[in-house]
Structures are given as C-alpha cells and as structure tokens.
Write a protein that holds these residues in place. Structure first.
Motif, PDB file in Angstrom:
ATOM      1  N   THR A   1      30.971 -44.481  -9.655  1.00  0.00           N
ATOM      2  CA  THR A   1      32.315 -44.022  -9.307  1.00  0.00           C
ATOM      3  C   THR A   1      32.206 -42.967  -8.223  1.00  0.00           C
ATOM      4  OG1 THR A   1      32.345 -42.208 -10.908  1.00  0.00           O
ATOM      5  CG2 THR A   1      33.104 -44.380 -11.693  1.00  0.00           C
ATOM      6  N   ASP A   2      33.338 -42.633  -7.648  1.00  0.00           N
ATOM      7  CA  ASP A   2      33.348 -41.561  -6.656  1.00  0.00           C
ATOM      8  C   ASP A   2      32.847 -40.260  -7.286  1.00  0.00           C
ATOM      9  OD1 ASP A   2      34.384 -43.275  -4.701  1.00  0.00           O
ATOM     10  OD2 ASP A   2      36.450 -42.829  -5.289  1.00  0.00           O
ATOM     11  N   PHE A   3      33.194 -40.034  -8.543  1.00  0.00           N
ATOM     12  CA  PHE A   3      32.766 -38.824  -9.232  1.00  0.00           C
ATOM     13  C   PHE A   3      31.246 -38.808  -9.439  1.00  0.00           C
ATOM     14  CE2 PHE A   3      31.816 -36.401 -13.099  1.00  0.00           C
ATOM     15  CZ  PHE A   3      32.269 -35.152 -12.691  1.00  0.00           C
ATOM     16  N   THR A   4      30.652 -39.956  -9.827  1.00  0.00           N
ATOM     17  CA  THR A   4      29.194 -39.977 -10.014  1.00  0.00           C
ATOM     18  C   THR A   4      28.489 -39.794  -8.672  1.00  0.00           C
ATOM     19  OG1 THR A   4      29.097 -42.411  -9.923  1.00  0.00           O
ATOM     20  CG2 THR A   4      29.265 -41.389 -12.113  1.00  0.00           C
ATOM     21  N   LEU A   5      29.074 -40.328  -7.612  1.00  0.00           N
ATOM     22  CA  LEU A   5      28.520 -40.097  -6.275  1.00  0.00           C
ATOM     23  C   LEU A   5      28.541 -38.610  -5.947  1.00  0.00           C
ATOM     24  CD1 LEU A   5      27.545 -40.844  -3.415  1.00  0.00           C
ATOM     25  CD2 LEU A   5      29.972 -41.162  -2.821  1.00  0.00           C
ATOM     26  N   LEU A   6      29.670 -37.964  -6.190  1.00  0.00           N
ATOM     27  CA  LEU A   6      29.798 -36.546  -5.892  1.00  0.00           C
ATOM     28  C   LEU A   6      28.803 -35.718  -6.695  1.00  0.00           C
ATOM     29  CD1 LEU A   6      31.359 -34.445  -4.263  1.00  0.00           C
ATOM     30  CD2 LEU A   6      32.953 -34.276  -6.185  1.00  0.00           C
ATOM     31  N   GLU A   7      28.637 -36.051  -7.957  1.00  0.00           N
ATOM     32  CA  GLU A   7      27.669 -35.339  -8.795  1.00  0.00           C
ATOM     33  C   GLU A   7      26.248 -35.485  -8.244  1.00  0.00           C
ATOM     34  OE1 GLU A   7      28.106 -33.223 -11.459  1.00  0.00           O
ATOM     35  OE2 GLU A   7      30.150 -33.334 -10.690  1.00  0.00           O
ATOM     36  N   LYS A   8      25.907 -36.674  -7.802  1.00  0.00           N
ATOM     37  CA  LYS A   8      24.572 -36.891  -7.232  1.00  0.00           C
ATOM     38  C   LYS A   8      24.405 -36.138  -5.912  1.00  0.00           C
ATOM     39  CE  LYS A   8      23.484 -41.212  -9.491  1.00  0.00           C
ATOM     40  NZ  LYS A   8      23.151 -42.625  -9.359  1.00  0.00           N
TER      41      LYS A   8
ATOM     42  N   TYR B   1      23.001 -26.548   4.706  1.00  0.00           N
ATOM     43  CA  TYR B   1      24.127 -27.163   5.415  1.00  0.00           C
ATOM     44  C   TYR B   1      25.102 -27.851   4.464  1.00  0.00           C
ATOM     45  CZ  TYR B   1      21.275 -26.279   9.488  1.00  0.00           C
ATOM     46  OH  TYR B   1      20.528 -25.668  10.454  1.00  0.00           O
ATOM     47  N   TYR B   2      24.737 -27.942   3.206  1.00  0.00           N
ATOM     48  CA  TYR B   2      25.582 -28.598   2.206  1.00  0.00           C
ATOM     49  C   TYR B   2      26.451 -27.561   1.514  1.00  0.00           C
ATOM     50  CZ  TYR B   2      27.072 -31.637  -1.565  1.00  0.00           C
ATOM     51  OH  TYR B   2      27.838 -32.363  -2.433  1.00  0.00           O
ATOM     52  N   VAL B   3      27.709 -27.916   1.273  1.00  0.00           N
ATOM     53  CA  VAL B   3      28.646 -26.999   0.623  1.00  0.00           C
ATOM     54  C   VAL B   3      29.230 -27.667  -0.615  1.00  0.00           C
ATOM     55  CG1 VAL B   3      30.814 -25.728   0.885  1.00  0.00           C
ATOM     56  CG2 VAL B   3      29.274 -25.994   2.851  1.00  0.00           C
TER      57      VAL B   3
ATOM     58  N   ALA C   1      37.480 -27.526  -5.572  1.00  0.00           N
ATOM     59  CA  ALA C   1      37.756 -28.960  -5.399  1.00  0.00           C
ATOM     60  C   ALA C   1      36.805 -29.795  -6.245  1.00  0.00           C
ATOM     61  CB  ALA C   1      37.627 -29.344  -3.937  1.00  0.00           C
ATOM     62  N   ASP C   2      37.377 -30.724  -7.014  1.00  0.00           N
ATOM     63  CA  ASP C   2      36.541 -31.580  -7.857  1.00  0.00           C
ATOM     64  C   ASP C   2      36.323 -32.957  -7.251  1.00  0.00           C
ATOM     65  OD1 ASP C   2      39.102 -32.510  -8.126  1.00  0.00           O
ATOM     66  OD2 ASP C   2      39.050 -32.667 -10.312  1.00  0.00           O
ATOM     67  N   HIS C   3      36.704 -33.149  -5.997  1.00  0.00           N
ATOM     68  CA  HIS C   3      36.540 -34.446  -5.337  1.00  0.00           C
ATOM     69  C   HIS C   3      36.071 -34.282  -3.885  1.00  0.00           C
ATOM     70  CE1 HIS C   3      40.633 -33.017  -4.731  1.00  0.00           C
ATOM     71  NE2 HIS C   3      40.567 -33.582  -3.552  1.00  0.00           N
ATOM     72  N   GLN C   4      35.480 -33.115  -3.602  1.00  0.00           N
ATOM     73  CA  GLN C   4      35.056 -32.856  -2.238  1.00  0.00           C
ATOM     74  C   GLN C   4      33.655 -32.261  -2.175  1.00  0.00           C
ATOM     75  OE1 GLN C   4      38.095 -30.166  -0.818  1.00  0.00           O
ATOM     76  NE2 GLN C   4      39.207 -31.838   0.162  1.00  0.00           N
ATOM     77  N   PHE C   5      33.043 -32.447  -1.024  1.00  0.00           N
ATOM     78  CA  PHE C   5      31.812 -31.740  -0.680  1.00  0.00           C
ATOM     79  C   PHE C   5      31.971 -31.313   0.771  1.00  0.00           C
ATOM     80  CE2 PHE C   5      31.019 -36.020   0.767  1.00  0.00           C
ATOM     81  CZ  PHE C   5      30.306 -35.860   1.949  1.00  0.00           C
ATOM     82  N   GLY C   6      31.147 -30.411   1.203  1.00  0.00           N
ATOM     83  CA  GLY C   6      31.271 -29.936   2.561  1.00  0.00           C
ATOM     84  C   GLY C   6      29.948 -29.930   3.292  1.00  0.00           C
ATOM     85  N   ILE C   7      30.051 -29.909   4.595  1.00  0.00           N
ATOM     86  CA  ILE C   7      28.874 -29.802   5.457  1.00  0.00           C
ATOM     87  C   ILE C   7      29.164 -28.723   6.487  1.00  0.00           C
ATOM     88  CG2 ILE C   7      27.426 -30.970   7.163  1.00  0.00           C
ATOM     89  CD1 ILE C   7      27.911 -33.551   5.682  1.00  0.00           C
ATOM     90  N   ARG C   8      28.177 -27.872   6.681  1.00  0.00           N
ATOM     91  CA  ARG C   8      28.292 -26.843   7.714  1.00  0.00           C
ATOM     92  C   ARG C   8      27.819 -27.439   9.033  1.00  0.00           C
ATOM     93  NH1 ARG C   8      26.394 -23.853   3.343  1.00  0.00           N
ATOM     94  NH2 ARG C   8      27.966 -22.395   2.591  1.00  0.00           N
TER      95      ARG C   8
ATOM     96  N   LEU D   1      35.093 -30.044   5.035  1.00  0.00           N
ATOM     97  CA  LEU D   1      35.128 -30.639   3.697  1.00  0.00           C
ATOM     98  C   LEU D   1      35.459 -32.122   3.797  1.00  0.00           C
ATOM     99  CD1 LEU D   1      37.000 -27.923   1.616  1.00  0.00           C
ATOM    100  CD2 LEU D   1      34.537 -28.357   1.755  1.00  0.00           C
ATOM    101  N   TYR D   2      34.787 -32.912   2.961  1.00  0.00           N
ATOM    102  CA  TYR D   2      35.000 -34.352   2.907  1.00  0.00           C
ATOM    103  C   TYR D   2      35.447 -34.725   1.506  1.00  0.00           C
ATOM    104  CZ  TYR D   2      32.428 -34.375   7.266  1.00  0.00           C
ATOM    105  OH  TYR D   2      32.033 -34.137   8.549  1.00  0.00           O
ATOM    106  N   ASP D   3      36.403 -35.631   1.424  1.00  0.00           N
ATOM    107  CA  ASP D   3      36.939 -36.105   0.156  1.00  0.00           C
ATOM    108  C   ASP D   3      36.238 -37.412  -0.202  1.00  0.00           C
ATOM    109  OD1 ASP D   3      38.601 -37.285  -1.865  1.00  0.00           O
ATOM    110  OD2 ASP D   3      40.211 -35.967  -1.202  1.00  0.00           O
TER     111      ASP D   3
END
Length: 102
Positions: free
Chosen positions: A15-22, A32-34, A39-46, A53-55
């Motif tokens: 799922t998108d959530f398991t991807l985010l957790e990984k 460089y990772y944020v 946000a529980d559905h986003q990650f970020g890159i510097r 931020l990416y959803d």
C-alpha cells in the motif's frame, strides 16, 4: 527510492502507507531525506532549492500501470539499441514474463 517503489508495487498487499514506512525506515539517516512530523502520507527531500514534500497517495497504483501490448511490442522491436535494451525483457500484462532489470 525508485527501487523501493518498484519493489512495493510488486507485492499484492503493498500500500502507499507500507511504501511510506519503508521509505522512512531506509532513508531516515540520509541528510537529504525528510520525515514530516505531522503528515502521515508525505515524505520530503532537501533539494538545492529547499525542502520539497511529496505525497505518496496513489503512487503504487500509478506504478502498477502497464504499457498496452501493442506499444510494448513496438518498443521491444525497436532498431535503436538503447530502446531495444530497455524493453527487451519487459513482459506484457497478458504474459507470465517479468521485468528483469540488470
């Protein structure tokens, strides 16, 4: 990151959530990772231009999309070595053949 997206797309229960957790798990020590605090559905890159931020909502479903067989066959028969090499081992959605990146 792209390898993780491809890997998670192949898991039927991914799922998108398991991807985010990984992503959080594997890249949390990368400067460089944020991992956003709220946000529980986003990650970020510097990036050079700042933090972006990416959803992840819908990412896996989009990655599971496949080429139509006629387009895939045309690419596999290309006379351009680069294109041929890219698509030579890509299976159609109707076959048992799998993508083998090497």
């Amino acid at each position: 990151m792209l390898a993780l997206v491809n890997e998670e797309s192949r898991f039927p229960k991914g799922t998108d959530f398991t991807l985010l957790e990984k992503l959080h798990s594997r890249h949390s020590t990368n400067p460089y990772y944020v991992k956003p605090r709220l946000a529980d559905h986003q990650f970020g890159i510097r990036h050079y231009a700042g933090e972006v931020l990416y959803d992840v909502t819908g990412v896996l479903e989009k990655n599971r999309d496949t080429f139509r067989d006629d387009i895939l066959n045309m690419l596999k028969e290309s006379r351009l070595d680069f294109i041929y090499d890219l698509f030579e081992r890509v299976g159609s959605r109707n076959s048992e053949e799998t993508l083998k990146m090497g």
